[in-house]
Design an enzyme around this catalytic site. Structure first.
Site, PDB file in Angstrom:
ATOM      1  N   ASP A   4       0.928  -1.304  -0.002  1.00  0.00           N
ATOM      2  CA  ASP A   4      -0.096  -0.163   0.227  1.00  0.00           C
ATOM      3  C   ASP A   4       0.773   1.237  -0.139  1.00  0.00           C
ATOM      4  O   ASP A   4       1.586   1.405   1.018  1.00  0.00           O
ATOM      5  CB  ASP A   4      -1.075   0.046   1.335  1.00  0.00           C
ATOM      6  N   GLU A  35      -4.738   2.257  -2.914  1.00  0.00           N
ATOM      7  CA  GLU A  35      -5.824   2.941  -2.749  1.00  0.00           C
ATOM      8  C   GLU A  35      -5.484   4.126  -1.471  1.00  0.00           C
ATOM      9  O   GLU A  35      -6.485   4.714  -1.198  1.00  0.00           O
ATOM     10  CB  GLU A  35      -6.901   1.783  -2.100  1.00  0.00           C
ATOM     11  N   ASN A  36      -4.565   4.174  -1.013  1.00  0.00           N
ATOM     12  CA  ASN A  36      -4.143   5.047   0.106  1.00  0.00           C
ATOM     13  C   ASN A  36      -3.124   6.122  -0.625  1.00  0.00           C
ATOM     14  O   ASN A  36      -2.619   7.013   0.435  1.00  0.00           O
ATOM     15  CB  ASN A  36      -3.613   4.394   1.101  1.00  0.00           C
ATOM     16  N   ASN A  63     -10.821  -1.073   0.195  1.00  0.00           N
ATOM     17  CA  ASN A  63     -12.066  -0.454   0.692  1.00  0.00           C
ATOM     18  C   ASN A  63     -11.898   1.100   0.594  1.00  0.00           C
ATOM     19  O   ASN A  63     -13.070   1.677   0.850  1.00  0.00           O
ATOM     20  CB  ASN A  63     -12.044  -0.916   2.174  1.00  0.00           C
ATOM     21  N   HIS A  64     -11.019   1.521   0.089  1.00  0.00           N
ATOM     22  CA  HIS A  64     -10.926   3.059  -0.093  1.00  0.00           C
ATOM     23  C   HIS A  64     -10.819   3.682  -1.506  1.00  0.00           C
ATOM     24  O   HIS A  64     -10.758   4.671  -1.640  1.00  0.00           O
ATOM     25  CB  HIS A  64      -9.650   3.709   0.769  1.00  0.00           C
ATOM     26  N   HIS A 141      -7.022  -7.965  -0.813  1.00  0.00           N
ATOM     27  CA  HIS A 141      -7.199  -7.029   0.264  1.00  0.00           C
ATOM     28  C   HIS A 141      -7.891  -7.293   1.470  1.00  0.00           C
ATOM     29  O   HIS A 141      -9.292  -7.226   1.383  1.00  0.00           O
ATOM     30  CB  HIS A 141      -7.345  -5.575  -0.490  1.00  0.00           C
ATOM     31  N   HIS A 166      -3.399  -4.641   2.566  1.00  0.00           N
ATOM     32  CA  HIS A 166      -4.470  -3.995   3.474  1.00  0.00           C
ATOM     33  C   HIS A 166      -3.701  -3.791   4.934  1.00  0.00           C
ATOM     34  O   HIS A 166      -3.885  -2.397   5.633  1.00  0.00           O
ATOM     35  CB  HIS A 166      -5.724  -4.710   3.895  1.00  0.00           C
ATOM     36  N   HIS A 168      -0.675  -3.147   6.052  1.00  0.00           N
ATOM     37  CA  HIS A 168       0.286  -2.212   5.898  1.00  0.00           C
ATOM     38  C   HIS A 168       1.662  -2.847   6.680  1.00  0.00           C
ATOM     39  O   HIS A 168       2.828  -2.144   6.963  1.00  0.00           O
ATOM     40  CB  HIS A 168       0.124  -0.827   6.479  1.00  0.00           C
TER      41      HIS A 168
END
Length: 252
Positions: A4, A35-36, A63-64, A141, A166, A168
């Site tokens: 991530d 996604e982050n 999820n983001h 994820h 997910h 990290h």
């Protein structure tokens, strides 16, 4: 396959280190979890371009993925190279499958502690039926290590690699399963070392002490870590022969 990417610090770290890693390790193809990348939550057209320009071929998410609506248009493009989990509702923007002449990339999200999600175990069967015999790489994820391992063992010999994202936090359980599928529970992240999951540690600590939900911000400067794995595979047999970690640190 890269963990991530967290905020501006993660993007800058990727930009500095990835071209060197591609050259030194003779990397042919790069998949990164993005996604982050936009302020720690979501992804935008700008941050996705920066990731691609660093040398990434396909961006996966979780999820983001819909935190920034700016990315919706790119998610909807034909055979988009920015993926969202395939087991999210079909009416949501995007797809969780990318296929070209050499490789297939699948993006799924876990069903344990991740909200109301369609079972990735049921979804994967319909996805695999759409893909010809070729190397297949899956970003799962998910929160639970057990769910990641269970799906990897279920798919052993049917896909080239399953990597977890997910949490990290990089894990050291990278291995080749008996029938040739490469697996690691979590790739880790690209972001600040002196942080909590790439985010400002004081804000995280405050939540546990008094429930103060102040805005979480990624740490953009200082010691940065780059977590990833490299996977070697036989293009004719689609099985993996080796998986090893590539983890580096820099100061920016």
């Amino acid at each position: 396959m890269i963990g991530d990417i967290v905020g501006k610090g993660g993007r800058n770290t990727l930009n500095i280190l990835l071209p060197k890693i591609i050259s030194e390790h003779e990397i042919d193809y790069v998949i990164a979890q993005g996604e982050n990348s936009a302020g720690g939550f979501g992804i935008t057209k700008k941050t996705s371009r920066q990731i691609f320009n660093s040398g990434v071929n396909v961006i996966t998410s979780g999820n983001h993925i819909w935190d920034k609506s700016d990315i919706f248009e790119d998610l909807e493009k034909f055979n988009s190279k920015i993926l969202r989990p395939m087991n999210y509702p079909k009416e949501k923007p995007g797809t969780g499958l990318y296929v070209d002449e050499n490789i297939a990339v699948i993006n799924l999200i876990g069903s344990v502690w991740m909200g109301k999600i369609d079972s990735p175990f049921n979804q994967i069967e319909s996805i695999l039926s759409q893909i010809p015999s070729m190397p297949i790489f899956l970003d799962f994820h998910a929160e639970a290590t057990s769910e990641k391992a269970a799906l990897a063992w279920h798919l052993d010999g049917r896909i080239t690699a399953l990597v977890g994202t997910h949490t990290h936090v990089a894990t050291l359980d990278n291995k080749i399963l008996p029938n040739g599928t490469a697996f690691v529970s979590d790739l880790g992240m690209v972001g600040a070392k002196d942080s909590i999951l790439g985010m400002d540690k004081d804000a995280s600590i405050a939540r546990f002490f008094n429930g103060d939900k102040r805005r979480m911000k990624p740490v953009e400067e200082g010691k940065m870590i780059f977590n990833s794995v490299a996977i070697e595979y036989d293009k004719t047999a689609t099985s993996a022969s080796k998986i090893y970690r590539i983890d580096q640190e820099i100061h920016i």
